[in-house]
Enzyme design. Structure first.
Site, short mmCIF file in Angstrom:
data_model
loop_
_atom_site.label_atom_id
_atom_site.label_comp_id
_atom_site.label_asym_id
_atom_site.label_seq_id
_atom_site.Cartn_x
_atom_site.Cartn_y
_atom_site.Cartn_z
N LYS A 13 -41.90 -30.66 -33.22
CA LYS A 13 -41.09 -30.15 -34.33
C LYS A 13 -39.60 -30.47 -34.12
CE LYS A 13 -44.24 -26.28 -35.30
NZ LYS A 13 -44.32 -24.81 -35.54
N TYR A 53 -48.53 -26.83 -44.92
CA TYR A 53 -48.48 -25.39 -44.65
C TYR A 53 -48.99 -24.55 -45.83
CZ TYR A 53 -45.96 -25.99 -40.21
OH TYR A 53 -45.60 -26.30 -38.92
N ARG A 89 -54.34 -26.98 -28.29
CA ARG A 89 -53.90 -25.60 -28.60
C ARG A 89 -53.69 -24.82 -27.29
NH1 ARG A 89 -52.74 -24.02 -33.95
NH2 ARG A 89 -53.71 -21.99 -33.58
N ARG A 106 -45.12 -24.05 -25.05
CA ARG A 106 -44.25 -23.02 -25.66
C ARG A 106 -43.78 -22.01 -24.62
NH1 ARG A 106 -48.34 -22.37 -30.82
NH2 ARG A 106 -47.33 -23.85 -32.25
N ASN A 120 -41.03 -23.20 -32.26
CA ASN A 120 -41.90 -23.19 -31.08
C ASN A 120 -42.35 -24.58 -30.64
OD1 ASN A 120 -43.57 -23.65 -33.22
ND2 ASN A 120 -44.79 -21.80 -32.98
N HIS A 123 -46.60 -28.38 -33.13
CA HIS A 123 -47.72 -28.03 -33.99
C HIS A 123 -48.97 -28.71 -33.44
CE1 HIS A 123 -50.35 -27.63 -37.48
NE2 HIS A 123 -50.66 -28.90 -37.27
N GLU A 134 -54.69 -32.81 -42.18
CA GLU A 134 -53.28 -33.02 -41.80
C GLU A 134 -53.00 -34.50 -41.49
OE1 GLU A 134 -52.82 -30.24 -38.58
OE2 GLU A 134 -52.99 -28.50 -39.92
P1 IDP Z 1 -49.62 -22.06 -34.98
O1 IDP Z 1 -48.52 -23.10 -35.10
O2 IDP Z 1 -49.65 -21.46 -33.60
O3 IDP Z 1 -50.96 -22.57 -35.46
P2 IDP Z 1 -49.47 -20.59 -37.49
O4 IDP Z 1 -49.89 -19.17 -37.62
O5 IDP Z 1 -50.32 -21.64 -38.09
O6 IDP Z 1 -49.21 -20.86 -35.93
O7 IDP Z 1 -48.01 -20.67 -38.11
C1 IDP Z 1 -47.39 -21.91 -38.39
C2 IDP Z 1 -45.97 -21.87 -37.87
O8 IDP Z 1 -45.22 -20.89 -38.60
C3 IDP Z 1 -45.83 -21.42 -36.41
O9 IDP Z 1 -46.02 -22.46 -35.49
C4 IDP Z 1 -44.40 -20.90 -36.39
O10 IDP Z 1 -43.45 -21.98 -36.35
C5 IDP Z 1 -44.30 -20.21 -37.73
N1 IDP Z 1 -44.72 -18.80 -37.68
C6 IDP Z 1 -45.98 -18.31 -37.66
N2 IDP Z 1 -46.01 -16.97 -37.64
C7 IDP Z 1 -44.71 -16.59 -37.67
C8 IDP Z 1 -44.08 -15.29 -37.68
O11 IDP Z 1 -44.71 -14.23 -37.66
N3 IDP Z 1 -42.71 -15.29 -37.70
C9 IDP Z 1 -41.98 -16.44 -37.72
N4 IDP Z 1 -42.54 -17.67 -37.72
C10 IDP Z 1 -43.89 -17.74 -37.68
MG MG Z 2 -51.50 -23.20 -37.43
#
Ligand code: IDP
Ligand code: MG
Length: 142
Positions: A13, A53, A89, A106, A120, A123, A134
């Protein structure tokens, strides 16, 4: 491609790119034994981010997420390997970098930079269906 070999979409990212962590992320992917099948550096456009997204539309972090993701260059990577979807993951760690375990990307390299969005670093697709969807969005000719 053998039936056991999966593909996943990894994105370094914009925060990871800005911090010069692209090589470190790729190093960990290769050290794990996965193969880099395609690489592309570009600033993600809003239209494709909205497709990517789509599952998060309406959540409080959705708009900040799309803004953050379009804030600068990112590296898109197609990774191949046995069980690499689940495996990457695991390498990435939990979504919240403060909670992500040490040893993960992370957990080792991330912190809660953003006020509204978790910056973070990476992805990784969460299932075979997500990976193909994707990859289709970002590598339309792959
Ligand atoms: P993932 O990347 O671990 O699969 P997802 O739930 O798919 O997590 O969320 C996509 C992205 O959205 C996350 O990587 C993060 O950058 C952001 N994100 C997810 N949940 C939150 C939250 O509760 N607060 C702020 N950002 C979030
Ligand atoms: Mg995700």
């Amino acid at each position: 491609m053998s039936a056991q070999i999966e593909r996943t979409l990894v994105i370094v990212k914009p925060d990871g790119f800005r911090r010069g962590l692209t090589g470190e992320v790729l190093r960990r992917i290769e050290a794990k034994g996965y193969t880099l099948a395609a690489l592309d550096i570009r600033t993600p456009d809003r239209e494709r981010l909205e497709q990517h997204y789509a599952e998060h539309v309406g959540k409080p972090f959705y708009e900040p997420l799309v803004e953050f993701m379009s804030s600068g260059p990112a590296t898109f990577v197609i990774v191949e390997g046995q069980r690499c979807i689940e495996g990457f993951r695991s390498l990435a760690g939990a979504t919240d970098p403060t909670k992500a375990l040490p040893g993960t990307i992370r957990g080792d390299l991330g912190r809660d930079w953003g006020e509204k969005v978790q910056a973070n670093i990476v992805h990784g697709s969460d299932s075979a269906e997500s990976a193909e969807r994707e990859i289709g969005i970002w590598f339309s000719r792959a």
